[in-house]
Motif scaffolding. Sequence first.
Motif, PDB file in Angstrom:
ATOM      1  N   PHE A  64      36.377  57.319 -52.411  1.00 44.63           N
ATOM      2  CA  PHE A  64      37.454  57.842 -51.576  1.00 44.63           C
ATOM      3  C   PHE A  64      37.749  56.915 -50.408  1.00 44.63           C
ATOM      4  O   PHE A  64      38.906  56.593 -50.125  1.00 44.63           O
ATOM      5  N   VAL A  65      36.717  56.471 -49.701  1.00 44.03           N
ATOM      6  CA  VAL A  65      36.934  55.609 -48.538  1.00 44.03           C
ATOM      7  C   VAL A  65      37.598  54.301 -48.954  1.00 44.03           C
ATOM      8  O   VAL A  65      38.521  53.824 -48.281  1.00 44.03           O
ATOM      9  N   GLN A  66      37.182  53.725 -50.061  1.00 42.44           N
ATOM     10  CA  GLN A  66      37.822  52.500 -50.548  1.00 42.44           C
ATOM     11  C   GLN A  66      39.282  52.745 -50.909  1.00 42.44           C
ATOM     12  O   GLN A  66      40.141  51.893 -50.673  1.00 42.44           O
ATOM     13  N   SER A  67      39.566  53.916 -51.444  1.00 43.07           N
ATOM     14  CA  SER A  67      40.939  54.217 -51.868  1.00 43.07           C
ATOM     15  C   SER A  67      41.909  54.273 -50.697  1.00 43.07           C
ATOM     16  O   SER A  67      43.111  54.066 -50.870  1.00 43.07           O
ATOM     17  N   LEU A  68      41.400  54.543 -49.496  1.00 37.97           N
ATOM     18  CA  LEU A  68      42.269  54.663 -48.333  1.00 37.97           C
ATOM     19  C   LEU A  68      42.935  53.343 -47.969  1.00 37.97           C
ATOM     20  O   LEU A  68      43.959  53.326 -47.285  1.00 37.97           O
ATOM     21  N   ALA A  69      42.359  52.244 -48.409  1.00 36.15           N
ATOM     22  CA  ALA A  69      42.924  50.931 -48.083  1.00 36.15           C
ATOM     23  C   ALA A  69      44.044  50.529 -49.037  1.00 36.15           C
ATOM     24  O   ALA A  69      44.701  49.505 -48.829  1.00 36.15           O
ATOM     25  N   GLN A  70      44.284  51.344 -50.055  1.00 35.83           N
ATOM     26  CA  GLN A  70      45.284  51.012 -51.065  1.00 35.83           C
ATOM     27  C   GLN A  70      46.567  51.817 -50.853  1.00 35.83           C
ATOM     28  O   GLN A  70      46.518  52.969 -50.433  1.00 35.83           O
ATOM     29  N   PRO A  71      47.736  51.230 -51.134  1.00 35.00           N
ATOM     30  CA  PRO A  71      48.980  52.005 -51.067  1.00 35.00           C
ATOM     31  C   PRO A  71      48.938  53.178 -52.045  1.00 35.00           C
ATOM     32  O   PRO A  71      48.332  53.085 -53.108  1.00 35.00           O
ATOM     33  N   ASN A  72      49.580  54.260 -51.663  1.00 31.91           N
ATOM     34  CA  ASN A  72      49.578  55.435 -52.533  1.00 31.91           C
ATOM     35  C   ASN A  72      50.955  56.104 -52.451  1.00 31.91           C
ATOM     36  O   ASN A  72      51.291  56.744 -51.445  1.00 31.91           O
ATOM     37  N   ARG A  73      51.732  55.945 -53.478  1.00 30.13           N
ATOM     38  CA  ARG A  73      53.100  56.463 -53.497  1.00 30.13           C
ATOM     39  C   ARG A  73      53.132  57.983 -53.464  1.00 30.13           C
ATOM     40  O   ARG A  73      54.039  58.581 -52.887  1.00 30.13           O
ATOM     41  N   TYR A 114      45.805  56.873 -61.842  1.00 28.57           N
ATOM     42  CA  TYR A 114      44.692  57.767 -62.147  1.00 28.57           C
ATOM     43  C   TYR A 114      43.394  57.008 -62.393  1.00 28.57           C
ATOM     44  O   TYR A 114      42.350  57.336 -61.858  1.00 28.57           O
ATOM     45  N   THR A 115      43.483  55.926 -63.193  1.00 29.45           N
ATOM     46  CA  THR A 115      42.282  55.161 -63.492  1.00 29.45           C
ATOM     47  C   THR A 115      41.691  54.575 -62.216  1.00 29.45           C
ATOM     48  O   THR A 115      40.490  54.629 -61.979  1.00 29.45           O
ATOM     49  N   PHE A 116      42.555  54.055 -61.357  1.00 27.21           N
ATOM     50  CA  PHE A 116      42.106  53.487 -60.083  1.00 27.21           C
ATOM     51  C   PHE A 116      41.395  54.528 -59.236  1.00 27.21           C
ATOM     52  O   PHE A 116      40.348  54.280 -58.664  1.00 27.21           O
ATOM     53  N   ALA A 117      41.989  55.737 -59.184  1.00 27.19           N
ATOM     54  CA  ALA A 117      41.417  56.786 -58.343  1.00 27.19           C
ATOM     55  C   ALA A 117      40.013  57.152 -58.796  1.00 27.19           C
ATOM     56  O   ALA A 117      39.143  57.442 -57.991  1.00 27.19           O
ATOM     57  N   GLN A 118      39.781  57.144 -60.103  1.00 23.44           N
ATOM     58  CA  GLN A 118      38.478  57.543 -60.602  1.00 23.44           C
ATOM     59  C   GLN A 118      37.423  56.454 -60.440  1.00 23.44           C
ATOM     60  O   GLN A 118      36.245  56.743 -60.394  1.00 23.44           O
ATOM     61  N   LYS A 119      37.823  55.204 -60.381  1.00 22.44           N
ATOM     62  CA  LYS A 119      36.872  54.102 -60.291  1.00 22.44           C
ATOM     63  C   LYS A 119      36.609  53.675 -58.854  1.00 22.44           C
ATOM     64  O   LYS A 119      35.740  52.859 -58.603  1.00 22.44           O
ATOM     65  N   THR A 120      37.339  54.170 -57.913  1.00 22.49           N
ATOM     66  CA  THR A 120      37.252  53.760 -56.523  1.00 22.49           C
ATOM     67  C   THR A 120      36.734  54.913 -55.680  1.00 22.49           C
ATOM     68  O   THR A 120      37.141  56.050 -55.877  1.00 22.49           O
ATOM     69  N   VAL A 139      44.194  63.289 -45.380  1.00 18.73           N
ATOM     70  CA  VAL A 139      43.980  64.556 -46.091  1.00 18.73           C
ATOM     71  C   VAL A 139      44.712  64.539 -47.436  1.00 18.73           C
ATOM     72  O   VAL A 139      44.165  64.951 -48.468  1.00 18.73           O
ATOM     73  N   LEU A 140      45.937  64.052 -47.429  1.00 22.23           N
ATOM     74  CA  LEU A 140      46.686  63.959 -48.693  1.00 22.23           C
ATOM     75  C   LEU A 140      46.016  62.980 -49.647  1.00 22.23           C
ATOM     76  O   LEU A 140      45.961  63.217 -50.867  1.00 22.23           O
ATOM     77  N   ALA A 141      45.479  61.881 -49.124  1.00 19.43           N
ATOM     78  CA  ALA A 141      44.775  60.916 -49.972  1.00 19.43           C
ATOM     79  C   ALA A 141      43.526  61.538 -50.583  1.00 19.43           C
ATOM     80  O   ALA A 141      43.161  61.232 -51.732  1.00 19.43           O
ATOM     81  N   ALA A 142      42.868  62.417 -49.834  1.00 17.02           N
ATOM     82  CA  ALA A 142      41.710  63.129 -50.372  1.00 17.02           C
ATOM     83  C   ALA A 142      42.125  64.027 -51.531  1.00 17.02           C
ATOM     84  O   ALA A 142      41.419  64.139 -52.547  1.00 17.02           O
TER      85      ALA A 142
END
Length: 575
Positions: A30-39, A22-28, A363-366
């Motif tokens: 959206f486009v940057q978050s796409l490069a990270q694994p997401n369980r 959660y903390t990562f999602a709020q500080k990153t 879309v799910l990452a969004a």
Amino acid sequence: MKGYYPRIKYLLLTLSLFFCNYTFAQKTSFVQSLAQPNRWVDSVYDDLSTRERIAQLFFIRAHTNKGRAYEDSVETVIKEQKVGGLVFFQGGPGRQAALTNRYQRAAEVPLIVSMDGEWGVGMRLDSVINYPYQMTLGAIQDNTLIYKMGQMIGRDFKRLGLQMNFAPVMDINNNPANPVINYRSFGDNRFNVARKGIAYFQGMQNEGILTTAKHFPGHGDTNVDSHADLPILPFTRSRLDSLEEYPFREAINAGLSGVMVAHMNIPALDSAKNRPSTLSRPIITGILKDSLKFKGLVVSDAMEMKGVTKFFPNGEADVQAFLAGNDILELSEDSERAIKLIKKAIRKDMITDAEFEAKVKKVLAAKYWAGLASYKPAPTRDVLPFINRPEAKALIQQLSDAAVTMLKGNTQTLRLNPLARTAIVNIGIDKMTPFQQELSRWYPNSMLFVVGKTTSLNDLNAMLVNLKKYDQIFISIYDTRTRPQSKLDYNSDIKFLIAQLAAQPRTVTTVFANAYTIAGLPGIERSGALLACYQNSDELQRAAVKVITGQIKPMGKLPVSVNSFFPTGTGVMLP
């Protein structure tokens, strides 16, 4: 278990991932978050069937002003088709928050709930405030105000349970006859459009809202409305690259989360006859994704519009939009049919498995980035007071104050003698206005006049004779239509009256209408002072009075070229 995602599994998964992600999602971004694994994304994707994965790419229409039967039909589609999102249109804010909660309860995978909120949620909803149109904002020189507006609108969206705004418009409106963009654009200067669009979307994104700059690659230089037909952009690749695409390129570099593609035929970019840009792989994948390196969400303009269905009927448009590179298909004519057709295209290997998987996971990452992995219902109490909060109204007044543009004049010609016999004349509206009422307090020896659109020629002539007896005149011109078009709906007699009054020695004219309308009022440039206020709102009327009476200075610059008298950038700065 395919096609069904038990709620208990969502709960356990969310709890296990919440604290680490959660903390990562709020500080990153959206486009940057796409490069990270997401369980969470991987787990949801793995549990969906092919058909359900396709459905995640579809956003369907929703209203709160069409009655219970319509609302029930939307819920049925959510349950049966398992679509990925909603696009809300007309209705009320409290009703929408409640209905959003109902729809989210019906969804097995949380929905991205979106809206066109170019000037805030008031673009679609009743009883709430409206921020200024983008052309009005285009006159403002302090872009931090536009960033603050983005923040305010972002908070409104979150309060209503919305995660995505189909804004800002980043088209360069360099065609005054444009019937569909026009006042929705920041103007005709590519640098100004880019800077203001970036300020606006960054304000929203920093509040956790997904944004969508539109309408790529640029819908500003056309005189055809793509809702009704397919516009053609006949320009060279070089021109499109250097002008139309410029704001989008800058926005992408600034971290934009989404781009909406226009329905336009652009032969220089795709030679296929009558192919809209929405269905063009060379434009979406070749230019937007590959050349401009855009990694965020690519959203189609509404797939029910004639600009796309005219030449690609019966669901073919949906398939072609999917294959072209769109990640989200908005408002299909028939989403159930489209899902079946796309599934058939996948079976025929018309798209690679990797590209399809990337679309769905994006879309799910969004959804994850917007907080839907830990979804909470929108509070349904006191929605209206929240949207109409005092600090939001104060910001609208600040924006309006900063937009007033002095096209002609100086301190002496603007601030007329407060003791002289003064006429304050409203034109185009058949009632007293805040401008007229407030200005009259500063000019105690004044008389108020009203000229409606249907005032007879005899009355106009009599009024003109009467007005010549006054030492000075304030003229205010209004467009009372819902949307301020480029030409006023005035007859020639009223336009003649404006020209005659403007020619008198001590006249101040203020235009509460689209800036382009000034070109259709010959003689108005003869006014001693001329103010452009862009639209008819109480806030801009109060702002104009402040400028005229010296409480604030005119700070705006004309965002579009009106005519040879008033080109882009015109704006007199008073000492």
